[in-house]
Scaffold this motif. Structure first.
Motif, PDB file in Angstrom:
ATOM      1  N   UNK A 151       0.837  -1.212   0.000  1.00 60.14           N
ATOM      2  CA  UNK A 151       0.000   0.000   0.000  1.00 60.14           C
ATOM      3  C   UNK A 151       0.867   1.255   0.000  1.00 60.14           C
ATOM      4  N   UNK A 152       1.952   1.245   0.795  1.00 62.74           N
ATOM      5  CA  UNK A 152       2.859   2.400   0.826  1.00 62.74           C
ATOM      6  C   UNK A 152       3.452   2.665  -0.552  1.00 62.74           C
ATOM      7  N   UNK A 153       3.962   1.598  -1.186  1.00 56.60           N
ATOM      8  CA  UNK A 153       4.583   1.763  -2.496  1.00 56.60           C
ATOM      9  C   UNK A 153       3.570   2.240  -3.519  1.00 56.60           C
ATOM     10  N   UNK A 154       2.361   1.706  -3.468  1.00 52.93           N
ATOM     11  CA  UNK A 154       1.344   2.089  -4.444  1.00 52.93           C
ATOM     12  C   UNK A 154       0.920   3.542  -4.261  1.00 52.93           C
ATOM     13  N   UNK A 155       0.644   3.932  -3.018  1.00 45.08           N
ATOM     14  CA  UNK A 155       0.178   5.298  -2.757  1.00 45.08           C
ATOM     15  C   UNK A 155       1.265   6.320  -3.075  1.00 45.08           C
ATOM     16  N   UNK A 156       2.494   6.062  -2.608  1.00 39.98           N
ATOM     17  CA  UNK A 156       3.568   7.032  -2.850  1.00 39.98           C
ATOM     18  C   UNK A 156       3.919   7.133  -4.330  1.00 39.98           C
ATOM     19  N   UNK A 157       3.801   6.026  -5.063  1.00 38.09           N
ATOM     20  CA  UNK A 157       4.050   6.091  -6.505  1.00 38.09           C
ATOM     21  C   UNK A 157       2.994   6.935  -7.199  1.00 38.09           C
ATOM     22  N   UNK A 158       1.743   6.757  -6.795  1.00 43.29           N
ATOM     23  CA  UNK A 158       0.677   7.557  -7.391  1.00 43.29           C
ATOM     24  C   UNK A 158       0.843   9.039  -7.059  1.00 43.29           C
ATOM     25  N   UNK A 159       1.176   9.338  -5.788  1.00 47.38           N
ATOM     26  CA  UNK A 159       1.369  10.732  -5.390  1.00 47.38           C
ATOM     27  C   UNK A 159       2.542  11.352  -6.152  1.00 47.38           C
ATOM     28  N   UNK A 160       3.642  10.609  -6.253  1.00 53.57           N
ATOM     29  CA  UNK A 160       4.809  11.125  -6.984  1.00 53.57           C
ATOM     30  C   UNK A 160       4.483  11.329  -8.454  1.00 53.57           C
ATOM     31  N   UNK A 161       3.689  10.405  -9.025  1.00 60.83           N
ATOM     32  CA  UNK A 161       3.311  10.553 -10.425  1.00 60.83           C
ATOM     33  C   UNK A 161       2.453  11.775 -10.669  1.00 60.83           C
ATOM     34  N   UNK A 162       1.517  12.039  -9.758  1.00 62.69           N
ATOM     35  CA  UNK A 162       0.661  13.219  -9.902  1.00 62.69           C
ATOM     36  C   UNK A 162       1.474  14.495  -9.752  1.00 62.69           C
ATOM     37  N   UNK A 163       2.382  14.513  -8.761  1.00 62.19           N
ATOM     38  CA  UNK A 163       3.175  15.713  -8.509  1.00 62.19           C
ATOM     39  C   UNK A 163       4.310  15.901  -9.512  1.00 62.19           C
ATOM     40  N   UNK A 165      11.798   0.157  -4.260  1.00 61.78           N
ATOM     41  CA  UNK A 165      10.383   0.143  -4.610  1.00 61.78           C
ATOM     42  C   UNK A 165       9.957  -1.234  -5.117  1.00 61.78           C
ATOM     43  N   UNK A 166      10.823  -1.864  -5.917  1.00 60.56           N
ATOM     44  CA  UNK A 166      10.497  -3.194  -6.434  1.00 60.56           C
ATOM     45  C   UNK A 166      10.319  -4.202  -5.300  1.00 60.56           C
ATOM     46  N   UNK A 167      11.162  -4.117  -4.265  1.00 55.94           N
ATOM     47  CA  UNK A 167      11.021  -5.071  -3.164  1.00 55.94           C
ATOM     48  C   UNK A 167       9.761  -4.801  -2.345  1.00 55.94           C
ATOM     49  N   UNK A 168       9.448  -3.533  -2.120  1.00 59.33           N
ATOM     50  CA  UNK A 168       8.247  -3.225  -1.348  1.00 59.33           C
ATOM     51  C   UNK A 168       6.989  -3.712  -2.068  1.00 59.33           C
ATOM     52  N   UNK A 169       6.995  -3.673  -3.386  1.00 60.16           N
ATOM     53  CA  UNK A 169       5.875  -4.218  -4.140  1.00 60.16           C
ATOM     54  C   UNK A 169       5.882  -5.742  -4.149  1.00 60.16           C
ATOM     55  N   UNK A 170       7.072  -6.340  -4.051  1.00 57.96           N
ATOM     56  CA  UNK A 170       7.194  -7.801  -4.120  1.00 57.96           C
ATOM     57  C   UNK A 170       6.972  -8.473  -2.781  1.00 57.96           C
ATOM     58  N   UNK A 171       7.075  -7.731  -1.683  1.00 62.30           N
ATOM     59  CA  UNK A 171       6.984  -8.364  -0.366  1.00 62.30           C
ATOM     60  C   UNK A 171       5.605  -8.972  -0.122  1.00 62.30           C
ATOM     61  N   UNK A 172       4.554  -8.350  -0.639  1.00 62.61           N
ATOM     62  CA  UNK A 172       3.205  -8.887  -0.440  1.00 62.61           C
ATOM     63  C   UNK A 172       3.067 -10.277  -1.073  1.00 62.61           C
ATOM     64  N   UNK A 173       3.353 -10.470  -2.367  1.00 67.52           N
ATOM     65  CA  UNK A 173       3.277 -11.833  -2.919  1.00 67.52           C
ATOM     66  C   UNK A 173       4.303 -12.779  -2.309  1.00 67.52           C
ATOM     67  N   UNK A 174       5.479 -12.259  -1.944  1.00 65.81           N
ATOM     68  CA  UNK A 174       6.473 -13.132  -1.304  1.00 65.81           C
ATOM     69  C   UNK A 174       5.963 -13.627   0.045  1.00 65.81           C
ATOM     70  N   UNK A 175       5.291 -12.743   0.805  1.00 64.06           N
ATOM     71  CA  UNK A 175       4.716 -13.163   2.076  1.00 64.06           C
ATOM     72  C   UNK A 175       3.638 -14.213   1.896  1.00 64.06           C
ATOM     73  N   UNK A 176       2.805 -14.060   0.855  1.00 61.90           N
ATOM     74  CA  UNK A 176       1.780 -15.058   0.578  1.00 61.90           C
ATOM     75  C   UNK A 176       2.404 -16.385   0.158  1.00 61.90           C
ATOM     76  N   UNK A 177       3.501 -16.320  -0.611  1.00 65.15           N
ATOM     77  CA  UNK A 177       4.167 -17.556  -1.022  1.00 65.15           C
ATOM     78  C   UNK A 177       4.766 -18.286   0.170  1.00 65.15           C
ATOM     79  N   UNK A 178       5.189 -17.541   1.194  1.00 70.28           N
ATOM     80  CA  UNK A 178       5.740 -18.189   2.381  1.00 70.28           C
ATOM     81  C   UNK A 178       4.688 -18.663   3.355  1.00 70.28           C
ATOM     82  N   UNK A 179       3.406 -18.426   3.022  1.00 66.02           N
ATOM     83  CA  UNK A 179       2.335 -18.831   3.934  1.00 66.02           C
ATOM     84  C   UNK A 179       2.301 -20.342   4.128  1.00 66.02           C
ATOM     85  N   UNK A 180       2.610 -21.117   3.064  1.00 66.48           N
ATOM     86  CA  UNK A 180       2.600 -22.577   3.180  1.00 66.48           C
ATOM     87  C   UNK A 180       3.619 -23.050   4.220  1.00 66.48           C
TER      88      UNK A 180
END
Length: 395
Positions: A16-28, A93-108
């Protein structure tokens, strides 16, 4: 287990942080506020990335090196634009976006570890959740003391299979984080090059300071004693007329030694550089020349001693070549400072055709290159000849 659990909890937040800050930076990005806003966003992202490096280091058992170069000085707009060009910014930024799917992959692995740990500890907690509606076999395992210890045995039997799965999942996450968040081979090489450049600059400055000390010691010590000895010989010559020839010879030899010592002192480090600065030293060179020499100088500010010395010797050698070989009627020495670069130009109207591989010019080029500077000589047949040196002069 702790790594997999925190990854699962942090993943949505960092995404969420990476998504929101990317959108804000893109707008600004279309406004004047883009660089300082990006600077603020990157500061927060790097704090999160630093925490991620710490988590990965705990799993990997080694330090995960920070990839960031030293921050530039200046206004937020300049620093923000510099951060945009840094690869580490986008890898964070790439890692912050990747941590969510990586966390789900480690759920097993996390679920397998939790289930096995709960099975091993069944006698400690199953008594608190009785359930009379379980099938007979499961009821025996869950609701009797013997069955609960049987579950412990099953958990211990499965542990050699389950726990390697947990550690493998955590190691894969930590290695992925380290691959993106730590310095890569190019960054390590660039950092090492910067460190070597700083080290070399310090060595050159220390050498310049040592030469200045030697010059001062010779000027205040040996040279002063030779002058005093010459005065003593002059007095002795007046008193001892019969031995006057020998004393005159001794005095002449002493004067020659003094002149040689003064040339040596000027060759090590000109005293005028220490006493009056570079511009005054160049003016003194111009005043001693047997042809008209114009010195054009801007305000130079404070310069490193090694840079002052190198610039002086480039001008002195260039002027000496003009006097000896060029047959010139006039010469111009121009020196100016632009930001952190000192530019020196020696130009004459002589016959040209200077030997750029000569010992004098080659020695000057090595002196300039030792300071990460550049030197060029342009001398077509018929002239004019231009010697230009550029030296980094950041303190």
């Amino acid at each position: 287990m702790a790594h997999l659990l925190t990854s699962l909890l942090l993943g949505p937040a960092t995404f969420a942080w990476a998504l929101v800050t990317t959108l804000v930076s893109g707008v600004l990005s279309f406004t004047y506020l883009a660089p300082p806003a990006f600077l603020a966003v990157t500061w927060g992202t790097r704090r999160i990335a630093e925490f991620e490096r710490w988590r990965a280091a705990l799993v990997l058992g080694r330090h995960v090196e920070s990839p960031y170069p030293a921050l530039l000085r200046g206004n937020p707009w300049r620093r923000g634009r510099a951060l945009v060009r840094e690869p580490a910014t986008w890898r964070d930024l790439a890692w912050l976006l990747s941590l969510f799917p990586a966390g789900l992959a480690g759920l097993a692995g996390l679920v397998a570890g939790v289930v096995d740990l709960a099975t091993i500890l069944a006698p400690l907690w199953l008594w608190s959740v009785p359930n009379p509606y379980l099938p007979p076999v499961v009821d025996w395992l869950f609701n009797t003391v013997g069955g609960r210890f049987a579950l412990t045995g099953i958990g211990l039997v499965l542990a050699p299979v389950v726990w390697p799965l947990v550690t493998t999942a955590a190691n894969l996450q930590a290695r992925a984080a380290a691959m993106l968040l730590e310095a890569g081979p190019r960054q390590r090489l660039a950092r090492r090059a910067r460190e070597l450049a700083v080290t070399r600059r310090r060595v050159v400055d220390a050498q310049a300071a040592e030469l200045k000390r030697i010059e001062r010691d010779l000027h205040d010590g040996a040279q002063a004693r030779i002058v005093a000895a010459g005065m003593t010989l002059a007095l002795a010559e007046r008193k001892l007329r019969p031995a006057g020839d020998d004393l005159r010879n001794a005095r002449r030899q002493l004067d020659e030694a003094l002149a040689e010592l003064r040339r040596l002192v000027r060759g090590i480090h000109p005293p005028i550089l220490t006493d009056r600065g570079l511009v005054a030293a160049l003016a003194a060179l111009a005043g001693d020349a047997p042809l008209p020499v114009e010195v054009r100088a801007d305000e130079l500010g404070d310069l490193p001693p090694a840079v002052e010395s190198a610039a002086y010797f480039v001008a002195a050698e260039g002027l000496a070549n003009v006097v000896k070989h060029a047959g010139a009627d006039a010469c111009t020495i121009s020196i100016r400072r632009t930001g952190d670069t000192l530019s020196l130009t020696v130009r004459d109207d002589g016959r040209g055709g200077a030997d750029q591989t000569g010992a004098g010019l080659d020695g000057l080029r090595r002196r300039v290159e030792a300071l990460d500077g550049t030197m060029s000589v342009t001398s077509p047949a018929g002239g004019p000849t231009t010697v230009r040196a550029e030296l980094p002069c950041a303190l």
